[in-house]
Scaffold this motif. Structure first.
Motif, PDB file in Angstrom:
ATOM      1  N   HIS A 157       0.835  -1.194   0.000  1.00 14.97           N
ATOM      2  CA  HIS A 157       0.000   0.000   0.000  1.00 14.97           C
ATOM      3  C   HIS A 157       0.871   1.245   0.000  1.00 14.97           C
ATOM      4  O   HIS A 157       2.037   1.225   0.406  1.00 14.97           O
ATOM      5  N   LEU A 158       0.293   2.332  -0.501  1.00 14.14           N
ATOM      6  CA  LEU A 158       0.986   3.599  -0.670  1.00 14.14           C
ATOM      7  C   LEU A 158       0.358   4.626   0.256  1.00 14.14           C
ATOM      8  O   LEU A 158      -0.863   4.774   0.290  1.00 14.14           O
ATOM      9  N   VAL A 159       1.192   5.343   1.023  1.00 13.17           N
ATOM     10  CA  VAL A 159       0.664   6.349   1.952  1.00 13.17           C
ATOM     11  C   VAL A 159       1.320   7.690   1.682  1.00 13.17           C
ATOM     12  O   VAL A 159       2.474   7.767   1.232  1.00 13.17           O
ATOM     13  N   VAL A 160       0.575   8.767   1.946  1.00 13.92           N
ATOM     14  CA  VAL A 160       1.102  10.130   1.833  1.00 13.92           C
ATOM     15  C   VAL A 160       0.870  10.834   3.165  1.00 13.92           C
ATOM     16  O   VAL A 160      -0.041  10.488   3.910  1.00 13.92           O
ATOM     17  N   PRO A 161       1.705  11.843   3.501  1.00 13.60           N
ATOM     18  CA  PRO A 161       1.567  12.520   4.789  1.00 13.60           C
ATOM     19  C   PRO A 161       0.329  13.399   4.853  1.00 13.60           C
ATOM     20  O   PRO A 161      -0.104  13.960   3.846  1.00 13.60           O
TER      21      PRO A 161
ATOM     22  N   ALA B   5      -3.455   4.181  -2.081  1.00 11.42           N
ATOM     23  CA  ALA B   5      -3.502   3.111  -3.083  1.00 11.42           C
ATOM     24  C   ALA B   5      -3.115   1.794  -2.424  1.00 11.42           C
ATOM     25  O   ALA B   5      -2.366   1.774  -1.442  1.00 11.42           O
ATOM     26  N   GLN B   6      -3.660   0.692  -2.983  1.00 11.32           N
ATOM     27  CA  GLN B   6      -3.305  -0.624  -2.480  1.00 11.32           C
ATOM     28  C   GLN B   6      -3.304  -1.612  -3.641  1.00 11.32           C
ATOM     29  O   GLN B   6      -4.098  -1.488  -4.583  1.00 11.32           O
ATOM     30  N   ALA B   7      -2.386  -2.580  -3.588  1.00  4.37           N
ATOM     31  CA  ALA B   7      -2.343  -3.658  -4.582  1.00  4.37           C
ATOM     32  C   ALA B   7      -2.351  -4.984  -3.829  1.00  4.37           C
ATOM     33  O   ALA B   7      -1.657  -5.138  -2.821  1.00  4.37           O
ATOM     34  N   THR B   8      -3.152  -5.928  -4.290  1.00  2.00           N
ATOM     35  CA  THR B   8      -3.283  -7.212  -3.605  1.00  2.00           C
ATOM     36  C   THR B   8      -2.575  -8.311  -4.380  1.00  2.00           C
ATOM     37  O   THR B   8      -2.481  -8.269  -5.614  1.00  2.00           O
TER      38      THR B   8
END
Length: 262
Positions: free
Chosen positions: A117-121, A130-133
């Motif tokens: 998963h992608l995180v931003v502050p 965003a997330q990829a499974t």
């Protein structure tokens, strides 16, 4: 710590100088409903906010009219719509990053057999954008839109290790009234330094037993984190072949390098 305290004090003075009570009420309602997946009745909202029923009713009607809040068919329960979420994802920098990241994250998931998963502050928090499974029969993931704690997650700590000092100051300012969080942030300075030196972070999840978070920063040209990519690494016990931690880290760093701004 003196500068963040001063900054927080000035922020509060500005808040008092430029108060907009109607706007504050609307934002208070949105923040209240954000923690209520089933919504709340008007009476529950009135009680929680300590305001008169008439002013809450008027504000709710405007939020419904603008599609930020929906009213149940029975007319007695209010809940957030997806409008705020959609607005956030229309923000161009985030949208561009997610558009570029998703194909790479999907390819990583297929090769590593792990999710990511992608995180931003977001000031003293971070947001999953965003997330990829992985393609197998099982996975561990986190929902897009989840707000995560900077201090209590691998993604958050990696952001703190690499992000612009001004953003860290903003986060610290938000913790000024919570001495425990300030002490925790101060105590993790050696860990953040180690993370910066290594260029990544690997450590046990602080929420789920048996999961190791592998986190790598996505960097600006100045070497500051604009986002963090995390793989919640799960080890299989059935003997089936899967890439190990070091291989997954290498794959994740390759994705982060492609997304980083040169």
């Amino acid at each position: 710590m003196d500068a963040p305290v001063l900054k927080a004090g000035k922020a509060r003075e500005a808040d008092d100088r430029y108060r907009a009570p109607a706007l504050d009420k609307g934002l208070d309602i949105l923040e209240l409903l954000s923690d209520q997946p089933r919504g709340l009745t008007r009476g529950e909202i009135v009680k929680a906010m300590g305001r008169s029923a008439s002013e809450i009713y008027r504000m709710l009607e405007r939020l419904v009219a603008r599609d930020y809040v929906s009213r149940s068919a029975e007319g007695d329960r209010y809940a957030l719509t997806m409008k705020l979420f959609l607005l956030a994802h229309r923000h161009p920098p985030v949208r561009r990053l997610v558009t570029r990241a998703l194909p790479l994250m999907d390819a990583f998931a297929r090769t590593a057999l792990q999710s990511s998963h992608l995180v931003v502050p977001d000031r003293e928090h971070a947001i999953v954008v965003a997330q990829a499974t992985c393609p197998g029969n099982w996975e561990f993931g986190i929902r897009v839109g989840t707000q995560i704690d900077l201090l209590a997650t691998g993604s958050g700590r990696t952001l703190l290790a690499f992000q612009d000092p001004h953003l860290t100051d903003d986060a610290v300012a938000g913790w000024q009234e919570n001495e425990a969080r300030l002490r925790e942030f101060t105590a993790m300075a050696p860990e953040l330094e180690s993370c910066r030196n290594a260029g990544y972070r690997i450590g046990p999840s602080q929420q789920i037993r048996g999961v190791d978070d592998i986190s790598v920063p996505i960097l600006s040209p100045e070497g500051r984190a604009i986002a963090v990519l995390t793989c919640p690494f799960i080890q299989r016990l059935d003997g089936k072949a899967q890439p190990g931690t070091e291989e997954v880290l290498a794959l994740l760093r390759e994705v982060a390098e492609k997304l980083s701004l040169s």
